[in-house]
Design an enzyme around this catalytic site. Sequence first.
Site: not given
Length: 494
Positions: A95, A117, A258, A268
């Site tokens: 998560g 972030k 993810d 990411d």
Amino acid sequence: MTKSDFQPLERLTLKHHYADLGPVFGTPVQPTPLQNPHTIHVNPAVLALLGIAPQEAQNPDWALLGSGARLFRGSVPFSMKYTGHQFGSYNPELGDGRALLLGEIERDGKHWDLHLKGAGQTPYSRFGDGRAVLRSTIREYLAGEALTALGIRSTRALCIVGSREPVAREKLETGAALIRVARSHIRFGHFEYLFYTRQLDAQHKLVEFVCAQFLPEVADKSVQEQAEALLRFTVKRSAELVAGWQSVGFAHGVLNTDNMSIIGDSFDFGPYGFLDDYEPGFICNHSDHTGRYAFDAQPGVVLWNLNALAHAFSSLLDIETLKDCLGQYQPLLIECYAGLMRRKLGLATEDDGDQQLCADLMTLLESGQVDYSLFFRALSRYFGERPATSLEELVSPSQHGALGNWLSRYDQRLQKERQSPEERCRNMLRTNPKFVLRNYLAQRVIEAAESGDFQPLHTFFDLLQTPFEEHPGFETWAAAPSESGKHLPISCSS
Ligand code: AMP
Ligand code: MG
């Protein structure tokens, strides 16, 4: 609001459609502000995208907004829940462990997510401190711009802030944060989470949520039809994404599910790398001992990830439909990659021999240990001259014969083109960048920033946003690394 309307920062108001989906989808969490934050950079291109007035780049509030000390009006910070396959194993604990979805901006009929972030711990932090360090934040900031400028879908960032807050990684570093901007922050792992926990009503809701934004043409259809349209969309976008990465020589490094965006953005960034020498087996992630995420493994591993996503859709679609959706991937990838490589080679038409011509060039570049980007940039100025000195300089002498043979075939192929050589070269110079986000240059920028000098970051950022322009005087930023600058060990901690 029309395109020309730019608003001041203080009037910017976020929506919170995702957070409104409910507690199954994550947890509301307030950021833990970084102490004594300072603005490092505000991205003018992203300001424009979001309809924020350009002079707001100077607004001192970015330090507060980017550190989590102040929230945008309307923001409901929300830590998104997802799971995913990491290096092939399912991890149910994931998560947003250090990031928060701040909310969404609507502009010209599009939604943009703002995601902070480095915002501190969340219920999904596991053993982590909730922070991001300056080094990884700069790397993410630059990657989004470099890929976008090369025409590859990517998340970007609105701003980056630093602090003096100590953050422990392999060594002691300082905390930083960025406000990531993307059309969506929904990952393959969001769907895996809902599937593996059998929360199927919520899964339907998420399918409808994504379709409402990206596939309005199926909005009135059944959830099964929406799911099929969505899976086809993700397969297509992912194939286009990988084709783009392979064509520019980008290795993501951590292609876990993810880290895969449902809309096919580059997403990411960790220990990624752009190729220097053309080295198909290049592994940029030093903890990837098997090469699962090596450069040339990316097409296969993205298909692996799509299979994992399709499995999560098996609650909605039958096996034949899933197979059919996945079956689109390979032909799309090949077609898309071939098209991109044709552009790099300056071929405006299609010919049966093009793929072989390209494959043979790749073999030559590999065996000659040739710098990938410098070669294509030099080829963009090639007019059939012999000796082809500027190209030969890039190729080890043992391969000059092979280069000459390949160039003769290339000359013949170019004769089938209707465009003039000048036009071809002009197009190639707009396709093959002069400035590439090489690791050794990123490292130079990071080391300067860590010692308090952000000028190199500003310089490199501007060059990467316009990588096809000549920028006289900035040649050192276009150079290949010395032998010692190749294969710098890039920490996968971030
Ligand atoms: P990444 O390797 O950045 O893709 O992160 C994988 C997972 O670990 C995600 O769930 C992240 O939110 C979480 N994570 C990574 N770094 C940290 C950190 N420093 N603190 C808390 N969670 C983290
Ligand atoms: Mg991640």
